[in-house]
Design an enzyme around this catalytic site. Structure first.
Site, PDB file in Angstrom:
ATOM      1  N   ARG A   1      71.946  44.218 -18.574  1.00  0.00           N
ATOM      2  CA  ARG A   1      72.388  45.102 -19.650  1.00  0.00           C
ATOM      3  C   ARG A   1      73.525  46.028 -19.224  1.00  0.00           C
ATOM      4  O   ARG A   1      73.546  46.515 -18.094  1.00  0.00           O
ATOM      5  CB  ARG A   1      71.198  45.946 -20.141  1.00  0.00           C
ATOM      6  CG  ARG A   1      70.110  45.108 -20.795  1.00  0.00           C
ATOM      7  CD  ARG A   1      68.800  45.875 -20.935  1.00  0.00           C
ATOM      8  NE  ARG A   1      67.804  45.054 -21.610  1.00  0.00           N
ATOM      9  CZ  ARG A   1      66.996  44.185 -20.983  1.00  0.00           C
ATOM     10  NH1 ARG A   1      67.086  44.016 -19.669  1.00  0.00           N
ATOM     11  NH2 ARG A   1      66.115  43.479 -21.666  1.00  0.00           N
TER      12      ARG A   1
ATOM     13  N   HIS B   1      73.558  40.129 -21.150  1.00  0.00           N
ATOM     14  CA  HIS B   1      73.908  38.782 -20.680  1.00  0.00           C
ATOM     15  C   HIS B   1      75.235  38.266 -21.222  1.00  0.00           C
ATOM     16  O   HIS B   1      75.371  37.097 -21.579  1.00  0.00           O
ATOM     17  CB  HIS B   1      72.794  37.797 -21.015  1.00  0.00           C
ATOM     18  CG  HIS B   1      71.511  38.041 -20.266  1.00  0.00           C
ATOM     19  ND1 HIS B   1      71.471  38.703 -19.058  1.00  0.00           N
ATOM     20  CD2 HIS B   1      70.223  37.702 -20.550  1.00  0.00           C
ATOM     21  CE1 HIS B   1      70.210  38.758 -18.627  1.00  0.00           C
ATOM     22  NE2 HIS B   1      69.439  38.164 -19.509  1.00  0.00           N
TER      23      HIS B   1
ATOM     24  N   HIS C   1      69.213  31.934 -15.067  1.00  0.00           N
ATOM     25  CA  HIS C   1      68.080  32.527 -15.791  1.00  0.00           C
ATOM     26  C   HIS C   1      66.934  31.524 -15.955  1.00  0.00           C
ATOM     27  O   HIS C   1      66.366  31.416 -17.035  1.00  0.00           O
ATOM     28  CB  HIS C   1      68.545  33.030 -17.151  1.00  0.00           C
ATOM     29  CG  HIS C   1      67.709  34.146 -17.719  1.00  0.00           C
ATOM     30  ND1 HIS C   1      66.367  34.016 -17.978  1.00  0.00           N
ATOM     31  CD2 HIS C   1      68.030  35.418 -18.068  1.00  0.00           C
ATOM     32  CE1 HIS C   1      65.902  35.139 -18.488  1.00  0.00           C
ATOM     33  NE2 HIS C   1      66.892  36.012 -18.539  1.00  0.00           N
TER      34      HIS C   1
ATOM     35  N   ASP D   1      60.068  43.594 -16.679  1.00  0.00           N
ATOM     36  CA  ASP D   1      61.465  43.244 -16.931  1.00  0.00           C
ATOM     37  C   ASP D   1      62.297  44.283 -16.191  1.00  0.00           C
ATOM     38  O   ASP D   1      62.927  45.149 -16.786  1.00  0.00           O
ATOM     39  CB  ASP D   1      61.768  43.237 -18.435  1.00  0.00           C
ATOM     40  CG  ASP D   1      63.132  42.639 -18.757  1.00  0.00           C
ATOM     41  OD1 ASP D   1      63.785  42.130 -17.821  1.00  0.00           O
ATOM     42  OD2 ASP D   1      63.540  42.683 -19.931  1.00  0.00           O
TER      43      ASP D   1
ATOM     44  N   GLU E   1      65.816  36.643 -11.309  1.00  0.00           N
ATOM     45  CA  GLU E   1      67.259  36.579 -11.497  1.00  0.00           C
ATOM     46  C   GLU E   1      67.968  37.369 -10.396  1.00  0.00           C
ATOM     47  O   GLU E   1      67.927  38.591 -10.389  1.00  0.00           O
ATOM     48  CB  GLU E   1      67.644  37.129 -12.862  1.00  0.00           C
ATOM     49  CG  GLU E   1      66.920  36.476 -14.029  1.00  0.00           C
ATOM     50  CD  GLU E   1      66.881  37.390 -15.235  1.00  0.00           C
ATOM     51  OE1 GLU E   1      67.987  37.771 -15.711  1.00  0.00           O
ATOM     52  OE2 GLU E   1      65.780  37.747 -15.690  1.00  0.00           O
TER      53      GLU E   1
END
Length: 339
Positions: free
Chosen positions: A86, A111, A183, A242, A303
């Protein structure tokens, strides 16, 4: 033209929304079979053996290109850019100029925006030894609001031991920001085998970047000790993540020897070892998506990347790329079994 790769040829498997043909490349070595699409640079499947030698695909994805195009964007297996993760508020300032980006994740740019690299058809060519494929594209100046004409490549290679390596490269003709990753969602029990929260995870990170309600970092990295974010010793992943972890090695341009994370499935015995030159790794447990045949927490994303919102955080490792410089990054995924 079709060019042999690992004894096969790239196969046309469909078309992008604009009609551009999409091809699949198959790499096979040391008992590992990998399928890569030139649409989105997608890692479509990774087949590896369990402790008894039985093969299974361990990344989530679809059998056909339409599945990726029609799916509500969990980014299955895709190459992500220009900026992975982000950028807060969908804006950043570079050299005194402010750039406004698509806000495709609440108030943030996620992304790479509305049409990131995951939705492009990449140029694909075999690498010299026949055990890899090099994907490349050009992102024009101003695409999704980012400055500079960016030339990008990502090379997927299987080594003699069956480890998968991704090498990223980029150059620009004007100052810009770059953050690239893959990803993939991993389920070492096999895609479609159910929730992956019972996998054991170790992350070599004593800190993470704390987040606000919009998943944007709020300040300096915070220690993980005594919190649910402490994966320095292997434990069940569970759910509810996340988050970007600050790797202890701090990022190394010259080597991918330092282990960033290990993921282990006690049922199958499959062990995934991730090493990277990047300074961070985003753990995402996919709690909220319902994509095709897959439900929440059926795959775990690891990631490798720079930190979220780095263009707005001069205290974070820089993601600025200038003319005459070369962005380089590498990540390896090693596959083995354990009792």
């Amino acid at each position: 033209m079709t060019v042999p790769v690992s004894g096969g040829v790239p196969e046309r498997v469909g078309s992008a929304p604009d009609g551009t043909p999409v091809h699949r490349w198959v790499l096979e070595r040391a008992g590992v079979r990998v399928r890569v699409l030139d649409y989105g640079g997608i890692l479509q499947s990774v087949e590896i053996p369990d402790r008894d030698g039985a093969l299974a695909n361990v990344v989530l994805g679809f059998d056909d290109v339409a599945g990726y195009i029609d799916c509500p964007s969990p980014y299955f297996g895709a190459l992500i850019g220009r900026y992975a993760n982000r950028i807060g508020g969908g804006t950043f300032t570079l050299d005194g100029r402010t750039y406004r980006l698509p806000r495709n994740n609440g108030s943030n740019c996620l992304h790479g925006g509305e049409r990131g690299f995951d939705k492009r058809v990449w140029d694909a060519k075999p690498v010299a030894d026949g055990h890899g494929v090099r994907l490349s594209l050009v992102s024009p100046d101003g695409e999704e609001g980012f400055p500079g004409r960016l030339e990008v490549s990502a090379t997927y290679t299987l080594d003699a031991a069956g480890s998968l390596r991704i090498d990223y490269r980029a150059v620009t003709d004007a100052p810009t920001v770059v953050n690239l990753t893959n990803h993939s969602y991993w389920n070492l029990g096999g895609a479609g085998s159910g929730r992956a929260g019972g996998h054991l995870l170790r992350i070599a990170a004593g800190h993470l970047t704390p987040l606000d309600g919009d998943s944007v970092p709020t300040g300096a990295p915070a220690p993980v000790g005594g919190t649910r974010f402490d994966f320095r010793e292997p434990r069940e992943v569970g759910s509810g993540y996340d988050h970007n972890f600050v790797l202890d090695h701090g990022g190394s341009v010259g080597s991918v020897d330092a282990v960033a994370a290990q993921l282990y499935d006690p049922v199958s015995g499959r062990l995934l070892t991730v090493a990277t030159t990047e300074p961070g790794i985003q753990l995402y447990t996919g709690d909220h998506f319902d994509a095709g045949p897959f439900g929440p927490c059926e795959g775990i994303a690891l990631e490798t990347q720079h930190f979220p919102d780095s263009p707005n955080r001069p205290d974070f490792p820089s993601t600025v790329l200038r003319p005459g410089e070369k962005f380089t990054s590498a990540t390896t995924y090693g596959f083995s079994t354990a009792e």
